[in-house]
Design a protein around this motif. Structure first.
Motif, short mmCIF file in Angstrom:
data_model
loop_
_atom_site.label_atom_id
_atom_site.label_comp_id
_atom_site.label_asym_id
_atom_site.label_seq_id
_atom_site.Cartn_x
_atom_site.Cartn_y
_atom_site.Cartn_z
N PRO A 246 3.24 -21.80 -6.78
CA PRO A 246 3.21 -23.05 -5.96
C PRO A 246 1.87 -23.25 -5.27
CG PRO A 246 4.53 -21.35 -4.88
CD PRO A 246 4.20 -20.83 -6.24
N LEU A 247 1.16 -24.33 -5.63
CA LEU A 247 -0.13 -24.69 -5.03
C LEU A 247 -0.10 -26.16 -4.63
CD1 LEU A 247 -2.59 -22.95 -7.54
CD2 LEU A 247 -1.86 -22.10 -5.31
N LYS A 248 -0.93 -26.52 -3.67
CA LYS A 248 -1.06 -27.92 -3.24
C LYS A 248 -2.53 -28.21 -2.98
CE LYS A 248 -0.27 -26.80 1.65
NZ LYS A 248 0.58 -27.08 2.85
N TYR B 178 -7.49 -26.10 -4.16
CA TYR B 178 -6.06 -25.91 -4.00
C TYR B 178 -5.80 -24.74 -3.06
CZ TYR B 178 -5.08 -29.04 -7.91
OH TYR B 178 -4.99 -30.14 -8.73
N GLN C 4 -2.37 -22.28 -1.19
CA GLN C 4 -0.99 -21.83 -1.41
C GLN C 4 -0.02 -22.64 -0.56
OE1 GLN C 4 -0.51 -17.64 -0.65
NE2 GLN C 4 1.69 -17.87 -0.22
N LYS C 5 1.14 -22.98 -1.15
CA LYS C 5 2.19 -23.69 -0.42
C LYS C 5 2.94 -22.75 0.51
CE LYS C 5 3.30 -27.35 -3.77
NZ LYS C 5 4.37 -27.93 -4.61
N GLU D 58 8.00 -25.30 1.10
CA GLU D 58 7.53 -26.26 0.11
C GLU D 58 7.54 -25.70 -1.32
OE1 GLU D 58 4.20 -28.43 2.95
OE2 GLU D 58 3.62 -26.66 1.74
N SER D 59 7.83 -24.42 -1.47
CA SER D 59 7.64 -23.77 -2.77
C SER D 59 8.79 -23.98 -3.72
CB SER D 59 7.42 -22.26 -2.57
OG SER D 59 6.26 -22.04 -1.79
N ASP E 105 10.43 -25.72 -9.82
CA ASP E 105 10.38 -24.61 -8.86
C ASP E 105 11.61 -23.71 -9.00
OD1 ASP E 105 8.02 -25.65 -7.91
OD2 ASP E 105 8.99 -26.81 -6.32
N SER F 137 5.22 -16.43 4.03
CA SER F 137 4.21 -17.50 3.93
C SER F 137 2.82 -17.01 4.33
CB SER F 137 4.62 -18.70 4.80
OG SER F 137 5.84 -19.25 4.35
N THR G 210 -0.95 -16.09 3.56
CA THR G 210 -1.96 -16.45 2.57
C THR G 210 -2.61 -15.19 1.99
OG1 THR G 210 -3.63 -16.61 4.32
CG2 THR G 210 -2.45 -18.62 3.73
#
Length: 509
Positions: free
Chosen positions: A157-159, A174, A176-177, A181-182, A188, A252, A254
């Motif tokens: 999952p990336l944004k 990009y 990491q979500k 959000e993942s 997903d 969560s 990073t």
């Protein structure tokens, strides 16, 4: 006391004398059968005299003990059927099996026992019937498992990045979500299934590996290349990286790319472990292990010293220069990485012909090219060539040891219903509860005659050669005369002893 003497006799260099004394002591043993027998009493290391002979590589004593334990079922002319007692040899019901002791010892002589009867036949039976199919299935299952894990990493999952860049060298687009959000879309949820399979596989790996570490010991478990020691380190580290990635995803945090990238490299490198199931590729895995943990580890210390010294020199030289004209040494970490690439000739020497470079850069780079490229890399190639030559001379022996180690590993980890016991129970022939392996043998009487004649011809040829060489030494006039006499000697020898030998063989045939 008698049991101690038996163990001492196994270690004697005079093997013929040891066999006779062994029989003499056993002739006075009152309890020849049952747990009170001297042959079944272990020493302080838990080894009986039979197992000690295998660990020490005493092939003569091993064959002598096997002859005592065999039962002749029937014989008809040159054909005979023999039952070999495999009670202590078979690893099916042994905590400290004979096969595992042989492959775990560091003595090369012990591995020669794997080519003797009945060990060779027992290992071949186990490997062909159960070991090879299960091992191939395990290799296929592991590759599919790694494909699943790789797909989960590729589609992690990336944004898009929302913050501003803080440096002109920042190239991140990009990020990491978060955990919330993942797992929203259908893709997903599909990735979540693959991630659960990956985590379950990592837990299974730890559950299977940790008991063996506690049973054997970390030093012996990770130090034996035939047992797959380095690959055990790789697969355990891989499982730990998977669990670390899972914790970072749940919190969560990073930076999950660090353990994830390590896990990808280690997981795919572990595929080489399954090459031991093939005779063509099996010895190469041991060759790679010996090169990495032998030659390369020693070489890396020298390489680190050279890289550290020259990288520091390059950084000092370009510390006052504009990094935009030659940016390979703009800071100290980048200088270390650039010097490492130059050492392995991955990149060419950095140069910018539009500006004037410091004079010391040319001097230092000239010295670096001589020491690193011409001297040290050729030294590494020579070291690896020597290791390849040594391993190539015993590759068949190492592959048999790999097969035995893999067979014992599978037999311990698989359920008993999937791996029945090999051999024949002695109750079928009135021999008690011991297990036997039935082997059919064919004795060719002409073969023994041929061997006797061959040895006689070799001895006669050696005598004639010695007499001829003595004549040549006493009659040392000139080099030409020596060559002529040697030629006439070889011709006369071939006409006399070899011709006479072939005539005897023709008559007997």
């Amino acid at each position: 006391t008698g049991n101690t003497v038996l163990h001492i006799l196994v270690l004697q260099p005079n093997k013929t004398f040891a066999c006779h004394m062994y029989s003499l002591i056993l002739s006075y043993d009152r309890s020849k059968e049952g747990p009170g027998s001297l042959e079944l009493i272990p020493n302080n290391e838990g080894l009986s005299p039979f197992k000690l002979a295998g660990v020490e590589g005493n092939t003569v004593m091993f064959q002598y003990l096997m002859q005592k334990r065999k039962q002749n079922l029937w014989s008809f002319g040159p054909l005979s059927t023999v039952l070999y007692d495999i009670t202590e040899i078979d690893s099916w019901a042994e905590d400290q099996s004979f096969l595992e002791l042989i492959v775990s010892t560091k003595k090369r002589e012990a591995r020669q026992i794997l080519d003797l009867t009945p060990v060779k036949e027992l290992v071949s039976l186990k490997w062909n019937m159960y070991g090879r199919p299960y091992f191939c299935f395990l290799a296929l299952f592991y590759i599919l498992y790694m494909v699943c894990f790789t797909m989960c990493c590729v589609y992690r999952p990336l944004k898009p990045r929302t913050g501003n860049r803080t440096s002109s060298r920042d190239n991140t687009v990009y990020v990491q979500k978060m955990l919330q959000e993942s797992y929203v879309a259908y893709e997903d949820e599909l990735r979540l299934v693959g991630e659960l399979i990956t985590v379950i596989g990592a837990v299974v790996i730890l559950v299977l590996e940790i008991p063996d570490i506690l049973r054997v010991g970390a030093a012996k478990y990770f130090g034996q290349t035939i047992l797959g020691g380095p690959f055990h380190i790789i697969v355990i580290t891989y499982a730990c990286m998977i669990l670390v990635t899972m914790v970072m995803r749940l919190t969560s945090t990073t930076g999950e790319v660090v353990p994830m990238s390590f896990a990808l490299v280690l997981g795919w490198c572990n595929v080489m472990y399954f090459a031991r199931g093939f005779q063509m590729l099996g010895p190469f895995t041991i060759m790679i292990q010996k090169m990495i943990f032998g030659d390369l580890m020693r070489f890396c210390w020298l390489m680190a010293v050279v890289i550290l010294g020259f990288a520091s020199a390059f950084y000092i030289i370009f510390q006052t220069e504009n990094p935009e004209n030659l940016g390979q040494f703009y800071n100290y970490p980048m200088s270390l990485f650039t010097t490492f690439e130059l050492f392995l000739t991955i990149i060419d020497g950095p140069a910018n012909y539009d500006v004037d470079l410091p004079f010391m850069y040319s001097v230092v780079y000239f010295a670096f090219a001589i020491i690193a490229t011409l001297l040290m890399l050729n030294l590494l190639i020579a070291m690896m060539g020597d290791t390849h030559w040594r391993v190539a001379h015993e590759q068949d022996e190492l592959w048999r040891a790999q097969v035995v180690a893999t067979t014992v590993m599978l037999e311990r980890k698989l359920p008993r219903c999937l791996w029945p016991r090999s051999g024949i129970c002695g109750r079928e022939f009135g021999l008690g509860d011991r297990w036997y392996l039935r082997i059919e043998d064919r004795v060719d009487p002409n073969k023994h005659k041929m061997m006797r004649y061959t040895e006689a011809f070799k001895a006669q040829d050696r005598d004639n050669y010695d007499k001829g060489s003595e004549k040549l030494e006493t009659n040392g006039d000139t080099l030409c005369k020596k060559e002529v006499s040697a030629l006439s000697l070889s011709r006369s020898t071939s006409r006399t002893s070899s011709h006479r030998g072939w005539e005897i063989l023709r008559r007997n045939t």
